[in-house]
Scaffold this motif. Sequence first.
Motif, short mmCIF file in Angstrom:
data_model
loop_
_atom_site.label_atom_id
_atom_site.label_comp_id
_atom_site.label_asym_id
_atom_site.label_seq_id
_atom_site.Cartn_x
_atom_site.Cartn_y
_atom_site.Cartn_z
N TYR A 66 -0.67 -32.96 -52.79
CA TYR A 66 -1.34 -32.49 -53.72
C TYR A 66 -2.64 -32.74 -54.04
N ASN A 67 -3.20 -34.03 -53.29
CA ASN A 67 -4.41 -34.46 -53.40
C ASN A 67 -5.13 -33.98 -52.12
N SER A 68 -4.72 -33.25 -50.93
CA SER A 68 -5.09 -32.93 -49.94
C SER A 68 -5.99 -31.61 -50.21
N THR A 69 -6.45 -31.13 -49.08
CA THR A 69 -7.61 -29.77 -49.11
C THR A 69 -6.75 -28.79 -48.85
N MET A 70 -4.99 -28.82 -48.93
CA MET A 70 -4.52 -27.70 -48.72
C MET A 70 -4.73 -26.32 -49.47
N ILE A 71 -5.24 -26.59 -50.97
CA ILE A 71 -5.35 -25.58 -51.74
C ILE A 71 -6.63 -24.73 -51.29
N TYR A 72 -7.62 -25.49 -50.63
CA TYR A 72 -8.90 -24.84 -50.24
C TYR A 72 -8.78 -24.23 -49.01
N ASP A 73 -7.64 -24.71 -47.94
CA ASP A 73 -7.31 -24.01 -46.92
C ASP A 73 -6.61 -22.73 -47.25
N ILE A 74 -5.87 -22.63 -48.29
CA ILE A 74 -5.11 -21.24 -48.68
C ILE A 74 -6.32 -20.31 -49.10
N LEU A 75 -7.35 -20.85 -49.96
CA LEU A 75 -8.42 -19.90 -50.53
C LEU A 75 -9.18 -19.60 -49.15
N LEU A 76 -9.52 -20.41 -48.22
CA LEU A 76 -10.36 -20.04 -46.95
C LEU A 76 -9.70 -18.83 -46.23
N THR A 97 -5.20 -15.96 -41.69
CA THR A 97 -4.18 -17.26 -41.16
C THR A 97 -4.60 -17.46 -39.63
N ILE A 98 -4.48 -16.49 -38.91
CA ILE A 98 -4.90 -16.73 -37.44
C ILE A 98 -6.17 -17.18 -37.20
N PHE A 99 -7.12 -16.58 -37.84
CA PHE A 99 -8.66 -17.47 -37.77
C PHE A 99 -8.56 -18.93 -38.22
N VAL A 100 -8.16 -19.35 -39.38
CA VAL A 100 -8.05 -20.89 -39.54
C VAL A 100 -7.25 -21.44 -38.68
N GLY A 101 -6.12 -20.88 -38.14
CA GLY A 101 -5.27 -21.58 -37.29
C GLY A 101 -6.06 -21.95 -36.02
N PHE A 106 -11.29 -35.94 -39.22
CA PHE A 106 -10.90 -35.07 -40.00
C PHE A 106 -12.05 -34.86 -41.27
N THR A 107 -12.91 -35.93 -41.50
CA THR A 107 -13.95 -35.71 -42.35
C THR A 107 -14.78 -34.76 -42.00
N ILE A 108 -15.00 -34.22 -40.78
CA ILE A 108 -15.91 -33.53 -40.26
C ILE A 108 -15.42 -32.44 -40.39
N GLN A 109 -14.00 -32.06 -40.08
CA GLN A 109 -13.25 -30.82 -40.15
C GLN A 109 -13.26 -30.43 -41.69
N ASN A 110 -13.35 -31.39 -42.62
CA ASN A 110 -13.17 -30.87 -43.91
C ASN A 110 -14.62 -30.08 -44.51
N LEU A 111 -15.71 -30.88 -43.80
CA LEU A 111 -16.98 -30.43 -43.98
C LEU A 111 -17.23 -28.94 -43.27
N VAL A 112 -16.75 -28.80 -42.25
CA VAL A 112 -16.69 -27.22 -41.65
C VAL A 112 -15.93 -26.34 -42.26
N LYS A 113 -14.72 -26.78 -42.62
CA LYS A 113 -13.95 -25.77 -43.58
C LYS A 113 -14.62 -25.32 -44.88
N GLY A 114 -15.53 -26.57 -45.61
CA GLY A 114 -16.11 -26.20 -46.85
C GLY A 114 -17.17 -25.24 -46.57
N VAL A 115 -17.86 -25.48 -45.48
CA VAL A 115 -18.98 -24.83 -45.38
C VAL A 115 -18.77 -23.33 -45.23
N VAL A 116 -17.63 -23.05 -44.18
CA VAL A 116 -17.31 -21.56 -43.85
C VAL A 116 -16.63 -21.25 -45.25
N LEU A 117 -15.82 -21.93 -46.05
CA LEU A 117 -15.29 -21.20 -47.33
C LEU A 117 -16.39 -20.89 -48.14
#
Length: 333
Positions: A249-259, A282-286, A299-310
């Motif tokens: 619940y406190n993870s970035t999963m909801i942002y991954d879904i929106l991504l 889904t394929i692109f994010v995967g 992991f922190t850098i991964q979240n940064l990359v995902k945030g910028v892409v989103l």
Amino acid sequence: MTNTPRSRRLASRLLGSQEGIVFVLAATAFVVFALALPGFATPGNLVSLVRSVSVLGILALGMAIVVIGRGIDVAMIATMVVSVSWAFVIARTGYPLAEALVIGGAFALVAGILIGALIAYGDVPPIFATLAAGSIIYGLGRTFFFTLEMQNVPPGNDWFDFIGKSRVLGVPVTVIAFAVLCALAHFALTSTRFGWQTYAMGSNPNTARTTGVPMRAMVIAHYALSALVAYVAGLILASSASAINARLYNSTMIYDILLVIVLGGIGLNGGAGRIRNVVLGTIFVGILLNGMTILDVPFTIQNLVKGVVLLLAIVFDSLVNPRDEQTSQQGDL
């Protein structure tokens, strides 16, 4: 010479839409990772890649239906972890697992109906309604239903483990489940009254209401369906890991879904998008996540990359699908 105009037309079609651009980016990322990372293009890693994002893709299916209908559901993860965790707690009190899972599914369904009713009858903007509902659902779960964050699958239920750990003709069952749900969602959106009413209320709510679309009932149906899809995704996730962790619940999963949703090309203003957009996102994010994992990116850098892409994807979506006057007045996002 005759192939040149055809090639140009194909390139124009690919680069002339968000869906085409994402396809080109996904293909490019795949080629780059395949050439740069020795273990990326191996059959084992590709199967693992698809399997790992299947749950994310299933969650994105539920979100896609809500977004196409001009809504958003950020309570999905709370509904997922609480309903599945409670089902396992009930099973350990002596109930058969199958009965406990039905009770957990009923909880998810009721949660979705209540969220939909709050939005449909209370005129609460979906982003705020689901944000508050997610906190309430998670708080109720941790206070009254279970205290431990990690809930293991009750022992002696090999049939449940089959869902997340077995293969059929070499294909993981989780991937098959994702494909089946994609087919069902595609049929529902393209070949049923529910589908055209969903697109109608997303494209132009006032016109849809005038033509007789039951707006409130449809909103409730969207969020109920989203909750059930989240529950199914949670069961598959728990079957794969033999447990469900409430920390999700406190993870970035909801942002991954929106991504997945935004990258795939489903407009956040509603009324646009197909199930193939979910599959593409889904394929692109995967590919992106798998490549960064093999590269051992923190992991922190991964979240940064995902945030910028989103963020870039949302900006692009706002340019391609500008907010209209109705959307601004409704304040749905």
